[in-house]
Design a protein around this motif. Structure first.
Motif, mmCIF file in Angstrom:
data_model
loop_
_atom_site.group_PDB
_atom_site.id
_atom_site.type_symbol
_atom_site.label_atom_id
_atom_site.label_comp_id
_atom_site.label_asym_id
_atom_site.label_seq_id
_atom_site.Cartn_x
_atom_site.Cartn_y
_atom_site.Cartn_z
ATOM 1 N N ARG A 1 19.359 79.196 58.316
ATOM 2 C CA ARG A 1 20.491 78.726 57.953
ATOM 3 C C ARG A 1 20.406 77.819 56.750
ATOM 4 N NH1 ARG A 1 23.380 74.861 57.548
ATOM 5 N NH2 ARG A 1 21.564 73.588 58.392
ATOM 6 N N VAL A 2 20.653 78.084 55.723
ATOM 7 C CA VAL A 2 20.875 77.182 54.275
ATOM 8 C C VAL A 2 22.426 77.423 53.679
ATOM 9 C CG1 VAL A 2 19.985 76.852 52.186
ATOM 10 C CG2 VAL A 2 18.561 77.501 54.020
ATOM 11 N N THR A 3 23.125 76.257 53.678
ATOM 12 C CA THR A 3 24.216 76.216 52.968
ATOM 13 C C THR A 3 24.235 77.036 51.660
ATOM 14 O OG1 THR A 3 25.134 74.260 54.191
ATOM 15 C CG2 THR A 3 26.308 74.747 51.946
ATOM 16 N N ARG B 1 25.260 77.758 47.898
ATOM 17 C CA ARG B 1 26.210 77.432 46.571
ATOM 18 C C ARG B 1 26.013 78.320 45.446
ATOM 19 N NH1 ARG B 1 24.285 72.599 48.719
ATOM 20 N NH2 ARG B 1 25.827 71.433 49.842
ATOM 21 N N GLN C 1 35.256 72.632 43.642
ATOM 22 C CA GLN C 1 33.772 72.760 43.612
ATOM 23 C C GLN C 1 33.382 73.975 43.390
ATOM 24 O OE1 GLN C 1 32.412 70.674 47.485
ATOM 25 N NE2 GLN C 1 34.385 71.109 47.987
ATOM 26 N N TYR D 1 30.802 75.716 42.670
ATOM 27 C CA TYR D 1 29.820 76.396 43.425
ATOM 28 C C TYR D 1 30.162 77.046 44.643
ATOM 29 C CZ TYR D 1 29.420 71.743 45.055
ATOM 30 O OH TYR D 1 29.997 70.332 45.306
ATOM 31 N N PHE D 2 31.435 77.005 45.103
ATOM 32 C CA PHE D 2 31.878 77.780 46.350
ATOM 33 C C PHE D 2 32.759 78.889 45.897
ATOM 34 C CE2 PHE D 2 31.141 73.564 48.897
ATOM 35 C CZ PHE D 2 29.876 74.197 49.326
ATOM 36 N N TYR E 1 28.177 80.164 60.312
ATOM 37 C CA TYR E 1 26.837 80.269 59.560
ATOM 38 C C TYR E 1 25.912 81.145 60.227
ATOM 39 C CZ TYR E 1 27.064 75.935 56.523
ATOM 40 O OH TYR E 1 27.513 74.999 55.554
ATOM 41 N N ILE F 1 30.577 75.270 54.523
ATOM 42 C CA ILE F 1 31.505 74.675 54.850
ATOM 43 C C ILE F 1 32.021 73.582 53.962
ATOM 44 C CG2 ILE F 1 30.507 73.248 56.518
ATOM 45 C CD1 ILE F 1 32.986 72.835 58.215
ATOM 46 N N THR F 2 32.931 73.043 53.713
ATOM 47 C CA THR F 2 33.309 71.869 52.890
ATOM 48 C C THR F 2 34.659 71.210 53.495
ATOM 49 O OG1 THR F 2 34.091 71.060 50.755
ATOM 50 C CG2 THR F 2 34.701 73.262 51.326
ATOM 51 N N ALA F 3 34.534 69.789 53.548
ATOM 52 C CA ALA F 3 35.630 69.000 54.146
ATOM 53 C C ALA F 3 36.448 68.452 52.953
ATOM 54 C CB ALA F 3 35.225 67.701 54.882
ATOM 55 N N ALA F 4 35.862 68.637 51.691
ATOM 56 C CA ALA F 4 36.502 68.336 50.360
ATOM 57 C C ALA F 4 37.758 69.384 50.041
ATOM 58 C CB ALA F 4 35.684 67.947 49.308
ATOM 59 N N PHE G 1 20.069 72.937 49.847
ATOM 60 C CA PHE G 1 18.824 72.285 50.632
ATOM 61 C C PHE G 1 18.009 73.060 51.333
ATOM 62 C CE2 PHE G 1 18.121 69.128 54.184
ATOM 63 C CZ PHE G 1 17.254 68.087 53.428
HETATM 64 C C1 LIG Z 1 31.749 68.615 58.036
HETATM 65 C C2 LIG Z 1 30.881 69.082 56.691
HETATM 66 C C3 LIG Z 1 31.566 69.021 55.323
HETATM 67 C C4 LIG Z 1 30.696 69.258 54.092
HETATM 68 N N1 LIG Z 1 31.163 69.247 52.984
HETATM 69 C C5 LIG Z 1 30.514 69.448 51.907
HETATM 70 C C6 LIG Z 1 31.051 69.454 50.618
HETATM 71 O O1 LIG Z 1 32.379 68.952 50.496
HETATM 72 N N2 LIG Z 1 30.814 70.060 49.435
HETATM 73 C C7 LIG Z 1 29.535 70.575 49.725
HETATM 74 O O2 LIG Z 1 28.781 70.871 48.815
HETATM 75 N N3 LIG Z 1 28.633 70.674 51.193
HETATM 76 C C8 LIG Z 1 29.346 70.217 52.019
HETATM 77 N N4 LIG Z 1 28.988 70.278 53.202
HETATM 78 C C9 LIG Z 1 27.409 70.920 53.393
HETATM 79 C C10 LIG Z 1 26.563 70.075 53.494
HETATM 80 O O3 LIG Z 1 26.366 69.582 52.239
HETATM 81 C C11 LIG Z 1 25.299 70.611 53.832
HETATM 82 O O4 LIG Z 1 25.291 71.058 55.371
HETATM 83 C C12 LIG Z 1 23.994 69.654 53.949
HETATM 84 O O5 LIG Z 1 23.659 69.324 52.507
HETATM 85 C C13 LIG Z 1 22.804 70.189 54.494
HETATM 86 O O6 LIG Z 1 22.254 71.463 53.828
HETATM 87 P P1 LIG Z 1 22.244 72.602 54.775
HETATM 88 O O7 LIG Z 1 23.585 72.903 55.502
HETATM 89 O O8 LIG Z 1 21.603 73.725 54.262
HETATM 90 O O9 LIG Z 1 21.230 72.246 55.980
HETATM 91 C C14 LIG Z 1 29.551 69.937 54.590
HETATM 92 C C15 LIG Z 1 28.949 70.100 55.587
HETATM 93 C C16 LIG Z 1 29.769 69.689 56.698
HETATM 94 C C17 LIG Z 1 28.976 69.731 58.125
#
Ligand SMILES: Cc1cc2nc3c(=O)[nH]c(=O)nc-3n(C[C@H](O)[C@H](O)[C@H](O)COP(=O)(O)O)c2cc1C
Length: 387
Positions: A180-182, A184, A281, A283-284, A326, A338-341, A378
């Protein structure tokens, strides 16, 4: 005419700094501090500036008892009362503000929660522009300014006093969690298959069964837990590139496992809306589908009325859904974020949601990862990207 104070009201003494050139010419930084009384009254949808006289009168009025205007006008300053009526903080029976205030009461919000919720919603925020501005007015990077972070772990015992736990035998769940990798870096050139889209939605938001818990109370059983089994979090979708689904806005029906169309549009329009939803943002923006986890406050607070924990439970519900999304996506070789922004107010407007009753707390998304890593992800395990 009868009046009463609005039901949810928080008054914040807030400092504003103004640049004053005459102060600057006398030396110093030229900043002049102004402390203002700001009313946060969510039934109005925007903040209101108050005078000290208005604060004093407002704080003495009952939010529950209706009082004839003539009686109040005998006891209090009429110009102050008129100003409060004009500002919508004193509510006249039958007025438009009364209707909004009543809706807030009927939703059973707790004042601290509704204040927090309304104080944290954005409209039209552009995080990329804000970052550029920040870099222009400050020297060095954000990291230079912040300094070192608190340590990654707060250690409570020296190593030799720690009780070591046995190593975990890897299971498919470990492999899934490790992968699992966020994302972008979504792939604009391909579309997501209907089966991948459908399965990810079902595993995250779909109801496996319904339960008639009591007369008039239907509970849903899903793959995620939910406070009270109420599952008040709905999935609103912005579809961009899914085989067999016209781009546009949809609502997911969790019992029928079906899409309810709200508005179809061109890919250019969905792209522009996607950018707005995630506060620019970039990249999303190309995620094949964005999912707006949207809390129906009215359903949760039906049970947890004016409850100190209810809003927190809604936020926790969204966390469970996000992680499940995810994992469901990752299992199929897809990518998620996910993003909170996010610009909640723009999302509410696009889907026609009344923020007193329901609103998004985040934006998630999933789709196909592109072949190149142009934006940072990441991935220190190199689970997705080779070293
Ligand atoms: C509640 C929450 C809010 C987040 N908001 C953002 C965001 O605004 N922008 C973004 O690029 N990533 C956001 N992320 C993703 C994190 O940046 C990401 O989980 C973190 O860098 C670790 O990477 P990984 O998810 O690949 O382990 C968010 C994650 C969570 C759980």
């Amino acid at each position: 005419m009868r009046v009463r104070r609005c039901s949810a009201l928080t008054i914040e003494p807030r400092e504003r700094l103004e640049l004053n050139l005459s102060l600057l010419s006398k030396g110093g930084n030229g900043l002049h501090s102004i402390v203002e009384q700001i009313a946060i009254a969510p039934h109005l949808g925007s903040e209101v500036l108050l005078t000290s006289d208005e604060v004093a009168v407002l704080c003495s009025l009952s939010p529950s008892r209706w009082t004839p205007w003539v009686d109040l006008a005998h006891a209090r300053s009429v110009p102050v009362l008129e100003a409060l009526l004009e500002k919508g903080l004193l509510v006249a029976d039958g007025s438009a503000q009364c209707e909004r205030d009543q809706r807030l009461r009927d939703t059973h919000w707790r004042t601290a929660a509704v204040t927090m919720h309304f104080a944290s919603r954005w409209a039209g925020v552009d995080t990329e522009a804000a970052e550029r501005e920040f870099l222009e007015v400050t020297e060095g990077t954000l990291l230079d300014r912040l300094g070192a972070a608190p340590p990654s772990v707060r250690e409570r015992a020296p190593r030799d006093r720690r009780q070591a736990l046995p190593a975990t035998e890897p299971t498919p769940l470990d492999r899934l969690l490790g992968a699992r990798v966020t994302c972008r870096n979504f792939d604009r050139s391909r579309s997501l298959s209907m089966s991948q889209f459908s399965a990810t939605l079902y595993r995250t938001f779909g109801a496996r069964v319904t339960n008639d818990y009591a007369p008039g109370v239907e509970l849903l059983k899903k793959g995620v837990p939910s406070a009270g089994g109420l599952h008040p979090t709905e999935a609103y979708l912005l579809v961009q590139r899914i085989d067999g689904v016209v781009p546009g806005l949809y609502h997911y029906h969790p019992i029928d496992h079906a899409l309810e169309p709200i508005r179809t549009m061109s890919v250019e329009e969905t792209n522009a809306l996607a950018r707005t939803f995630v506060a620019s943002q970039a990249y999303f923006v190309d995620a094949h589908v964005m999912v707006m986890p949207t809390s129906r406050f009215i359903r949760n607070f039906w049970k947890y009325r004016n409850h100190a924990k209810a809003y927190r439970a809604l936020i926790l519900d969204v966390g469970h859904l996000s992680q499940t999304l995810y994992l469901a996506a990752t299992e199929l070789g897809l990518a998620a974020f996910i993003t909170a922004a996010v610009n909640e107010i723009d999302i509410e407007n696009a889907f026609g949601l009344d923020p007193l009753e329901e609103g998004p707390l985040a934006v998630c998304g999933f789709g196909l990862r592109g072949p190149e890593r142009n934006e940072v992800e990441f991935d220190p395990l190199n689970a997705v990207w080779p070293e």
